[in-house]
Design a protein around this motif. Structure first.
Motif, mmCIF file in Angstrom:
data_model
loop_
_atom_site.group_PDB
_atom_site.id
_atom_site.type_symbol
_atom_site.label_atom_id
_atom_site.label_comp_id
_atom_site.label_asym_id
_atom_site.label_seq_id
_atom_site.Cartn_x
_atom_site.Cartn_y
_atom_site.Cartn_z
ATOM 1 N N GLU A 156 23.937 -23.454 -8.794
ATOM 2 C CA GLU A 156 25.327 -23.843 -9.010
ATOM 3 C C GLU A 156 25.434 -25.342 -9.238
ATOM 4 N N GLU A 203 15.516 -14.814 8.028
ATOM 5 C CA GLU A 203 16.586 -15.811 7.921
ATOM 6 C C GLU A 203 16.192 -16.918 6.956
ATOM 7 N N GLU A 219 14.120 -16.609 4.393
ATOM 8 C CA GLU A 219 14.227 -16.088 3.030
ATOM 9 C C GLU A 219 15.673 -16.076 2.573
ATOM 10 N N ARG A 220 16.554 -15.662 3.494
ATOM 11 C CA ARG A 220 17.972 -15.628 3.120
ATOM 12 C C ARG A 220 18.485 -17.037 2.863
ATOM 13 N N THR A 221 17.997 -17.960 3.719
ATOM 14 C CA THR A 221 18.430 -19.364 3.534
ATOM 15 C C THR A 221 17.896 -19.930 2.215
ATOM 16 N N ASP A 222 16.609 -19.601 1.941
ATOM 17 C CA ASP A 222 16.023 -20.075 0.671
ATOM 18 C C ASP A 222 16.795 -19.517 -0.520
ATOM 19 N N LEU A 223 17.185 -18.241 -0.380
ATOM 20 C CA LEU A 223 17.939 -17.630 -1.473
ATOM 21 C C LEU A 223 19.274 -18.322 -1.644
ATOM 22 N N GLU A 224 19.897 -18.584 -0.524
ATOM 23 C CA GLU A 224 21.193 -19.263 -0.601
ATOM 24 C C GLU A 224 21.031 -20.664 -1.186
ATOM 25 N N LEU A 225 19.938 -21.350 -0.744
ATOM 26 C CA LEU A 225 19.685 -22.698 -1.274
ATOM 27 C C LEU A 225 19.404 -22.646 -2.780
ATOM 28 N N SER A 226 18.664 -21.604 -3.169
ATOM 29 C CA SER A 226 18.347 -21.465 -4.592
ATOM 30 C C SER A 226 19.610 -21.240 -5.400
ATOM 31 N N MET A 227 20.470 -20.385 -4.847
ATOM 32 C CA MET A 227 21.730 -20.115 -5.539
ATOM 33 C C MET A 227 22.581 -21.371 -5.569
ATOM 34 N N ALA A 228 22.571 -22.097 -4.458
ATOM 35 C CA ALA A 228 23.365 -23.331 -4.414
ATOM 36 C C ALA A 228 22.811 -24.357 -5.405
#
Length: 330
Positions: free
Chosen positions: A315, A301, A303-312
């Motif tokens: 953006e 979770e 890693e997924r959150t970090d990925l989402e944060l990175s994508m955010a």
């Protein structure tokens, strides 16, 4: 009644009703008495003699009652009582004759029965040497059986008298014969014992010279017996010592068995503790596995959150870049 009237007229007398009726009733009473006696005799002729006293008395009583009842049904007038008394006299005579006849038949039957039973039960053992009477008691027992069998089968008032008369002769004759045979047997036995005594006396005389030899043999046997007794005492002492040793070994073995039992109990307790520890270990490993799985899930979770944060963040950077260049994002 008509005949009475005619007879009175023929005789020159005046017929009267009362005298004529008395004659008629007397005639009827005589006829009734005759018929009753005949019926009584018929009933008695049907009896199967010999009969025991009680059975005969009952049969006579029943026949008398039947005859008396028949007479009373047929008799009439004042003469009834007179002829009834005469009927009773004749019945008593008939009863006395029947009792005599029954006793005679009983005597004849009982005499023949006694002879038959004596021939079957008593006489054979007098002629059979292999199965002859051993003594007076043996004969007395057989005589009791003979008497009981006779009393069981005999009938009539003469059975006891016949048994008494028969016993007075046959029993006495049998006892005399038995005594004679017993005396012969005793004489033979005495002669046999005398012969045996003579043989023993002769044997004792023959062995008198060997008495010294027997004495020496006895002394030798006594010496050997003494040695055997000494050996026996020695073996008994050794046996007692060995028995004591065996008891000590048994005691030691019992103690060792007790110690082994305590060790086994301690081993069982340790095994139980090990099982408890293993169970706790399994529980801890299960909890650890659960924590590890939760950790891995949280890391995924993260890693997924970090990925989402990175994508955010990317953006956001793009948005910031767009504002600087004045671009409008539609």
């Amino acid at each position: 009644l008509l005949v009475a009237y005619v007879d009175a007229i023929n005789n020159g007398s005046v017929p009267t009703i009362s005298s004529a009726w008395d004659g008629v009733t007397a005639t009827e009473c005589k006829k009734a008495m005759k018929n009753a006696i005949e019926a009584f005799r018929v009933n008695l002729s049907l009896l199967e003699m010999p009969l025991d006293s009680d059975d005969l008395t009952k049969a006579l009583k029943d026949a008398e009652a039947s005859a008396t009842a028949q007479y009373k049904r047929q008799a009439m007038g004042d003469a009834t009582s007179k002829y009834e008394a005469e009927l009773q006299e004749k019945i008593e005579e008939e009863k006395a004759n029947v009792r005599k006849q029954n006793r005679a038949v009983s005597k004849d039957t009982c005499d023949r029965l006694l002879q038959t039973l004596f021939s079957e039960l008593i006489q054979p053992r007098f002629s059979d040497e292999k199965n002859s009477y051993e003594d007076m008691q043996d004969f007395a027992r057989e005589w009791v059986k003979f008497r009981e069998k006779y009393l069981e089968r005999a009938k009539g008032g003469a059975k006891l008298d016949c048994l008494l008369a028969f016993s007075e002769t046959k029993h006495a004759d049998a006892m005399r014969l038995l005594l004679s045979r017993q005396e012969d047997k005793f004489e033979k036995k005495i002669r046999s014992l005398e012969a045996e005594a003579a043989a023993v006396k002769e044997t004792l005389g023959a062995i008198g010279g060997r008495e010294q030899i027997y004495k020496q043999q006895i002394e030798s046997l006594q010496h050997e017996t003494s040695e055997v007794m000494s050996e026996r005492a020695k073996y008994a002492a050794e046996l007692e010592s060995q028995q004591h040793t065996i008891e000590q070994l048994k005691t030691k073995l019992a103690k060792e068995s007790q110690g082994k039992h305590e060790i086994d109990i301690e081993k069982e307790q340790i095994a139980l503790q090990l099982d408890t520890i293993r169970n706790h270990k399994d529980e801890k490993e299960s909890e650890l596995e659960k924590v590890r799985k939760d950790y891995e899930r949280l890391m995924k979770e993260k890693e997924r959150t970090d990925l989402e944060l990175s994508m955010a963040a990317g953006e956001v950077e793009q948005l910031k870049s767009g504002q600087k260049c004045g671009c409008v994002i539609q």
